[in-house]
Design an enzyme around this catalytic site. Structure first.
Site, PDB file in Angstrom:
ATOM      1  N   ASP A   1       0.837  -1.190   0.000  1.00 24.73           N
ATOM      2  CA  ASP A   1       0.000   0.000   0.000  1.00 24.73           C
ATOM      3  C   ASP A   1       0.875   1.244   0.000  1.00 24.73           C
ATOM      4  OD1 ASP A   1      -2.389   1.783   0.797  1.00 24.73           O
ATOM      5  OD2 ASP A   1      -3.286  -0.203   0.881  1.00 24.73           O
TER       6      ASP A   1
ATOM      7  N   HIS B   1      -3.887   6.224   2.840  1.00 21.50           N
ATOM      8  CA  HIS B   1      -4.620   4.989   2.540  1.00 21.50           C
ATOM      9  C   HIS B   1      -4.047   3.796   3.305  1.00 21.50           C
ATOM     10  CE1 HIS B   1      -5.938   1.525   0.028  1.00 21.50           C
ATOM     11  NE2 HIS B   1      -6.990   2.271  -0.243  1.00 21.50           N
TER      12      HIS B   1
ATOM     13  N   SER C   1     -11.634  -1.293  -0.529  1.00 27.22           N
ATOM     14  CA  SER C   1     -10.357  -1.296   0.200  1.00 27.22           C
ATOM     15  C   SER C   1     -10.578  -1.643   1.660  1.00 27.22           C
ATOM     16  CB  SER C   1      -9.687   0.079   0.112  1.00 27.22           C
ATOM     17  OG  SER C   1      -8.987   0.258  -1.071  1.00 27.22           O
TER      18      SER C   1
END
Length: 523
Positions: free
Chosen positions: A79, A116, A314
């Site tokens: 990520d 994120h 996600s």
């Protein structure tokens, strides 16, 4: 169709089996607990997207009551990195390599300036304090789904989220090569990422990479996508039939699956390939990165001082990755095929949607743990050769340096992509060798020693500037050079690498204000 109340039945089973669940419930019932919620900034009981509620909906509370917290299981998070914010500094987060464009800047190396990755990490294995399994039932303390799992951050996304498919593939390859290093036992890859590439999975390079991880005993959990259109194709590599493809579920704030729905932005599939199951993915409260890229652009998503509310496949993928860690602690010899079957066969369907959107339904790790694993092998599937086009794997997702996009059959160093040679090196276990991937680029041959615990790695460490200077200045994309924009000296402003959005599918419009994460492939 299975009854939606099975989530509650799973708790009663746990009580009958061990007697622990009833003890735990005394500690967490609203009547018994008068502790203020101001440390969290929200009420964990009444806030739909609280991880306390989500853990209850997927049966994780029963796992804790039985003593399963993900301990001894490693989860690789590929990520945008992980920021050392409260909730991710209690000793179970480790830095793998930084393979992102940020790696040239010591101030950004390994860290998450985008937001994120930190959000995903907190959902998977966040915890305020390490404690006993029963302590994770305390609603006044924040914890993710598998609070004792080892989370290994393999950073690929830059400050603005920019990432190329070749970086994703390199990260998957690295995880396979280092899965047993330092006792971290990496059994899960969380890939909350996807492109709109529609190349046949039998040749697609990214599909080959995830299948290779699967063959090496790693459960690859992938986001199905947030397309929200009439298109019926999952994001790549969720399209691959081997992986565990996850869609998003709206729990409506209850523990029963019967009233659940699939959000209108969830990507639909076909009879042949759709999401395998769904998990809570609406308004999920995870840790935020203060002043980070997403944080600054979505101030209304903030909840209290520490958290942000975000929606997408996600988040659902991170929930399932945590569940897989819990299940593998209970049954450590399970194969990826068995894990996939176990979770799918114990999920609960709901009437508001169809299999093309919900798969087998809402996942329940409690029900999966109570069923003895069966011998199971996925049959009738054709594996990828990896010899297809890397450009087709990208779809419309391209990185951009202010002058041109990275396109064609080239990796981020400008080296020609040779799928056959790369796949052969994967089979031979030589694709990563002495810190080089496919013979190019990365220096060092091991882990970063600067982890958040004082861990000395047995192998060599990654250099502060992971990418060798000569690789950045001399390598070209085809004909042009890097336009004198070195990634150390050029800064990360207008002349930096950035992410090209999904122009046709309007992914950029789906921010994490309660829809999905912004653009660049992060779902």
């Amino acid at each position: 169709m299975r009854a939606g109340g099975s989530r509650l039945r799973s708790v009663s089973i746990a009580t009958a089996v061990t007697g622990l669940a009833s003890v735990a419930m005394l500690a967490v019932s609203p009547a018994a607990s008068a502790a203020p919620w101001n440390g969290l900034g929200y009420d964990p009981f009444t806030t739909k997207g609280s991880l306390y509620n989500i853990s209850a909906a997927v049966g994780a509370h029963t796992s804790y009551a039985l003593g399963y917290t993900g301990k001894g299981v490693g989860v690789a998070l590929i990520d945008t990195g992980v920021a050392p914010v409260d909730g991710l500094t209690s000793g179970n987060v480790y830095n793998g390599p930084d393979l992102s464009f940020d790696s040239q800047d010591p101030e950004l190396n390994h860290l998450d300036a985008y937001g994120h990755g930190t959000h995903m990490a907190s959902i998977i294995a966040g915890r305020d304090v390490a404690g006993s399994p029963l302590s994770y039932l305390n609603p006044t303390r924040f914890n993710g789904i598998a609070p004792d799992a080892n989370l290994v951050s393999v950073k690929v996304g830059a400050t603005d989220g920019a990432v190329d498919v070749t970086q994703i593939i390199a990260a998957i390859d690295w995880t396979v090569a280092h899965r047993n290093d330092n006792g971290l036992n990496i059994r899960v890859i969380n890939l909350s990422y996807g492109t709109d590439g529609i190349q046949d999975t039998m040749v697609d390079p990214m599909d080959y990479a995830v299948e290779n991880a699967w063959k090496h005993g790693i459960v690859v959990v992938v986001a199905g996508g947030n397309d929200g259109t009439a298109k019926t194709s999952l994001a790549n590599p969720a399209r691959d039939p081997y992986v565990l493809a996850v869609g998003a579920d709206d729990t409506q704030g209850t523990t029963s699956a019967y009233d659940d729905t699939v959000p209108d932005w969830g990507t639909g599939g076909t009879d042949a390939r759709h999401v395998d199951l769904v998990a809570p993915g609406v308004s999920v409260l995870g840790l935020r990165v203060p002043n980070g890229y997403c944080d600054e652009r979505n101030p209304t998503a903030r909840v209290g001082d520490r958290f942000a509310k975000a929606s997408g496949t996600s988040q659902a993928t991170a929930v399932v990755s945590g569940e897989v860690a819990l299940l593998l602690q209970r049954y450590p010899t399970m194969t990826p095929d068995q894990v996939k079957y176990q979770l799918m066969s114990t999920a609960t369907s709901f009437p508001s949607s169809t299999t093309k959107y919900e798969g087998t339904g809402l996942t329940s790790v409690a029900l999966a743990e109570f069923r003895k694993p069966e011998k199971y092998v996925q049959k009738g599937l054709v594996t990828s050769t990896g010899t297809g086009s890397i450009e087709a794997s990208r779809g419309t997702s391209h990185v951009y340096d202010g002058v041109s996009e990275l396109t064609g059959e080239f990796d981020i160093f400008g080296n020609p992509w040779d799928g056959a040679a790369w796949a052969a090196a994967d089979v031979a276990g030589t694709v990563w060798d002495a810190g080089q991937w496919r013979g190019f680029g990365w220096s060092g041959d091991g882990w970063d020693a600067r982890t958040w615990r004082s861990v000395e790695w047995a192998s060599g460490t990654w250099s502060a500037r992971t990418w060798r200077d000569s690789e950045w200045s001399a390598r070209t994309w085809r004909d042009g050079a890097w336009s004198a924009r070195t990634w150390r000296d050029g800064g990360w402003t207008d002349n930096s690498w950035s992410a090209r959005t999904w122009r046709d599918s309007q992914w950029s419009a789906r921010t994490w204000r309660d829809a999905a994460f912004t653009s660049v492939g992060w779902q």
